[in-house]
Design an enzyme around this catalytic site. Structure first.
Site, short mmCIF file in Angstrom:
data_model
loop_
_atom_site.label_atom_id
_atom_site.label_comp_id
_atom_site.label_asym_id
_atom_site.label_seq_id
_atom_site.Cartn_x
_atom_site.Cartn_y
_atom_site.Cartn_z
N SER A 37 0.83 -0.90 0.03
CA SER A 37 0.14 0.00 -0.10
C SER A 37 0.99 1.25 -0.05
O SER A 37 1.69 1.44 0.92
CB SER A 37 -1.04 -0.01 1.15
OG SER A 37 -1.53 1.37 1.13
N LYS A 93 -1.09 -0.96 -4.49
CA LYS A 93 -2.23 -0.32 -4.25
C LYS A 93 -1.74 1.09 -3.89
O LYS A 93 -0.88 1.51 -3.12
CB LYS A 93 -2.76 -0.72 -2.95
CG LYS A 93 -3.99 0.23 -2.29
CD LYS A 93 -4.81 -0.58 -1.02
CE LYS A 93 -4.86 0.17 0.07
NZ LYS A 93 -5.70 -0.67 1.22
N LYS A 95 -2.67 5.15 -2.73
CA LYS A 95 -3.81 5.82 -2.03
C LYS A 95 -4.01 7.06 -2.82
O LYS A 95 -3.01 7.54 -3.61
CB LYS A 95 -3.14 6.41 -0.88
CG LYS A 95 -2.83 5.35 0.31
CD LYS A 95 -4.23 4.94 0.75
CE LYS A 95 -4.14 4.08 1.87
NZ LYS A 95 -5.39 3.56 2.48
N ASP A 155 -7.14 3.19 -3.36
CA ASP A 155 -7.76 3.20 -2.41
C ASP A 155 -8.04 4.75 -1.97
O ASP A 155 -7.04 5.48 -1.81
CB ASP A 155 -7.13 2.54 -0.99
CG ASP A 155 -8.08 2.61 0.03
OD1 ASP A 155 -7.37 2.16 0.88
OD2 ASP A 155 -9.08 3.23 0.14
N GLU A 160 -11.04 1.02 -4.13
CA GLU A 160 -11.35 0.74 -2.88
C GLU A 160 -11.95 1.99 -2.14
O GLU A 160 -11.53 2.91 -2.22
CB GLU A 160 -10.09 0.52 -2.13
CG GLU A 160 -10.35 -0.26 -0.40
CD GLU A 160 -9.10 -0.44 -0.01
OE1 GLU A 160 -7.98 -0.50 -0.51
OE2 GLU A 160 -9.15 -0.80 1.40
N ASP A 176 -14.43 -1.37 2.23
CA ASP A 176 -13.26 -1.39 3.30
C ASP A 176 -14.20 -0.69 4.54
O ASP A 176 -14.85 -1.47 5.19
CB ASP A 176 -12.15 -0.63 3.08
CG ASP A 176 -11.18 -0.42 4.31
OD1 ASP A 176 -10.16 -0.20 4.14
OD2 ASP A 176 -11.55 -0.91 5.40
N LYS A 218 -10.92 -6.50 7.36
CA LYS A 218 -9.94 -6.15 8.60
C LYS A 218 -10.80 -6.75 9.83
O LYS A 218 -12.02 -6.06 10.34
CB LYS A 218 -9.83 -4.71 8.66
CG LYS A 218 -9.08 -4.11 7.34
CD LYS A 218 -9.00 -2.48 7.57
CE LYS A 218 -8.28 -2.13 6.36
NZ LYS A 218 -8.09 -0.71 6.43
N GLY A 222 -5.17 -4.06 5.86
CA GLY A 222 -3.93 -3.75 7.02
C GLY A 222 -4.19 -2.35 7.66
O GLY A 222 -4.65 -1.62 6.99
C1 NPQ Z 1 -6.83 1.14 4.43
N1 NPQ Z 1 -4.69 1.96 4.69
O1 NPQ Z 1 -6.81 0.12 3.59
C2 NPQ Z 1 -5.68 1.31 5.39
C3 NPQ Z 1 -6.12 2.36 6.21
C4 NPQ Z 1 -5.12 3.18 7.08
C5 NPQ Z 1 -3.11 -0.24 4.94
O2 NPQ Z 1 -3.32 1.15 3.09
C6 NPQ Z 1 -1.57 4.98 10.15
C7 NPQ Z 1 -1.82 3.59 10.27
C8 NPQ Z 1 -2.33 5.63 8.96
C9 NPQ Z 1 -2.57 2.94 9.61
C10 NPQ Z 1 -4.13 5.43 7.29
C11 NPQ Z 1 -3.58 0.88 4.15
C12 NPQ Z 1 -3.19 4.63 8.27
C13 NPQ Z 1 -3.59 3.46 8.70
C14 NPQ Z 1 -5.06 4.47 6.40
C15 NPQ Z 1 -4.45 2.72 7.85
O3 NPQ Z 1 -7.66 2.22 4.26
MG MG Z 2 -8.62 0.87 2.55
#
Ligand code: NPQ
Ligand code: MG
Length: 373
Positions: free
Chosen positions: A135, A161, A163, A188, A213, A238, A262, A290
């Site tokens: 990610s 993935k 963001k 995502d 996502e 999610d 999750k 995660g």
């Molecule tokens: C998700 N992000 O799937 C998660 C959500 C997320 C793992 O890509 C600090 C710790 C900031 C955990 C921001 C991933 C975060 C975090 C987003 C988890 O959306």
């Molecule tokens: Mg997500």
């Protein structure tokens, strides 16, 4: 088995690289670990709530208080404790899924260690290793993003993935797709868009994403169903999927074609398995999301991701992705982008690993011991 004593630990763990999403920029992980001592041994739980509300309504200090004041007394009252009875004892308290999942995870770990059964075997795992995806946060420039992605592909991750958020979406996705035509790619948004952005999000259809996502707000199932009819890219949810019932509603409404599971978001690993089962019954593929967990949370997620319906790469990472030193022995990923599921009674059952006491003490900022009547 009966709960005897609980230790709540707060850890301050620097991240190796800042992690930026539409929710904000994280430089460190503020972690809450729960160590449950029972009449049959101990177990560990990790809370995935962030320090502030953003991803969802929960936040770390609030979760710690709900655990201390309400959830532990409810679980401590159970005479013959099992994971299901712990979950049932907490069900009477509405909400707070991440706090509940922390307690259930620790009870499950203790219960399984006492029986020499691994999380994976208990939950119904069928695989001995899990395909992992990376990610990638929002970067300062597209050039820096491409360099970061190239490094991850080199390390063997099975999917990338990205963001995204308004102002950082079509251009970075296009750049990554053009630079890496064959990479398995997904995006995502962490609920950063509205239905009015549909035309902009439809531009992502040009890049062969395996999923988009959580483009819209967690509560907007109907809007996600409308958006799904306007996009070719499959929608994955999610934040929206908070229980097996909501998963069934989302699938029935056509709000999603894929589900990110999750355990923390849904109240624990037992509910996570129920969501897996509901999705499998509707031929909806799932994958394990995660929350930048330590090796403890990653180990539990690896067990969950070994269930048959988890057919897409997980947001499960080797320890080195996030931390210079993990609290547990490092979780390592092979060059094939796969991580072995800690399993089998070979390593003591339960999560199959333990925190290193010295590393744990090094990161600990506060320890609260709760004698449980
Ligand atoms: C998700 N992000 O799937 C998660 C959500 C997320 C793992 O890509 C600090 C710790 C900031 C955990 C921001 C991933 C975060 C975090 C987003 C988890 O959306
Ligand atoms: Mg997500």
């Amino acid at each position: 088995m009966k709960l005897q004593r609980v230790e709540l630990r707060r850890l301050d763990m620097p991240l190796r690289t800042p992690f930026r999403t539409s929710l904000g920029l994280e430089l460190r992980r503020d972690i809450l670990l729960l160590r449950a001592e029972t009449t049959q041994g101990h177990g560990w739980g990790e809370c995935v709530a962030l320090p502030e509300p953003g991803y969802c309504e929960e936040y770390l200090d609030g979760a710690a208080e709900v655990i201390r004041r309400f959830l532990l007394p409810a679980v401590a009252a159970v005479e013959e404790l099992t994971p299901a009875r712990a979950a049932a004892a907490m069900a009477g308290i509405p909400g707070h899924p991440m706090a509940k999942a922390t307690v259930e995870m620790a009870v499950m770990d203790a219960w399984l260690r006492a029986r020499g059964v691994s999380y994976a075997d208990y939950l119904g795992g069928v695989r001995s290793e899990v395909e992992c995806g990376v990610s990638v946060g929002i970067a300062d420039s597209i050039e820096l993003l491409l360099g970061e992605v190239a490094g991850y592909i080199e390390q063997g991750y099975r999917r990338v993935k990205l963001k995204i958020e308004p102002g950082w979406d079509v251009d970075p996705v296009r750049a990554v797709r053009e630079a890496f035509p064959d990479v398995v790619l997904q995006a995502d948004a962490n609920a950063a868009y509205g239905l009015a952005d549909a035309r902009r999000l439809a531009e992502l259809d040009a890049f062969g994403l395996t999923m988009l996502e959580q483009p819209l707000s967690a509560g907007d199932l109907r809007d996600h169903a409308a958006l799904a009819r306007m996009l070719r890219t499959p929608i994955c949810l999610d934040e929206s999927i908070t229980s097996a019932r909501v998963a069934a509603d989302a699938i029935a409404m056509g709000a999603c074609a894929i589900v990110n599971i999750k355990a923390g978001r849904v109240g624990g690993y037992l509910e996570a398995r129920r969501i897996h089962d509901v999705c499998a019954a509707h031929s909806v593929p799932v994958w394990c999301g995660g929350m930048l967990e330590t090796g403890l949370g990653q180990a539990a997620n690896l067990a969950l991701a070994s269930l048959p319906g988890f057919t897409l790469p997980a947001d499960i990472a080797p320890s080195e992705r996030y931390f210079a030193a993990d609290v547990t022995p490092a979780i390592v990923m092979g060059t094939d982008g796969r991580i072995a599921v800690p399993g089998g009674s070979g390593n003591g059952g339960g999560l199959g690993l333990e925190p290193d006491p010295n590393v744990l003490d090094g990161y600990t900022t506060e320890t609260v011991v709760l004698p449980v009547r």
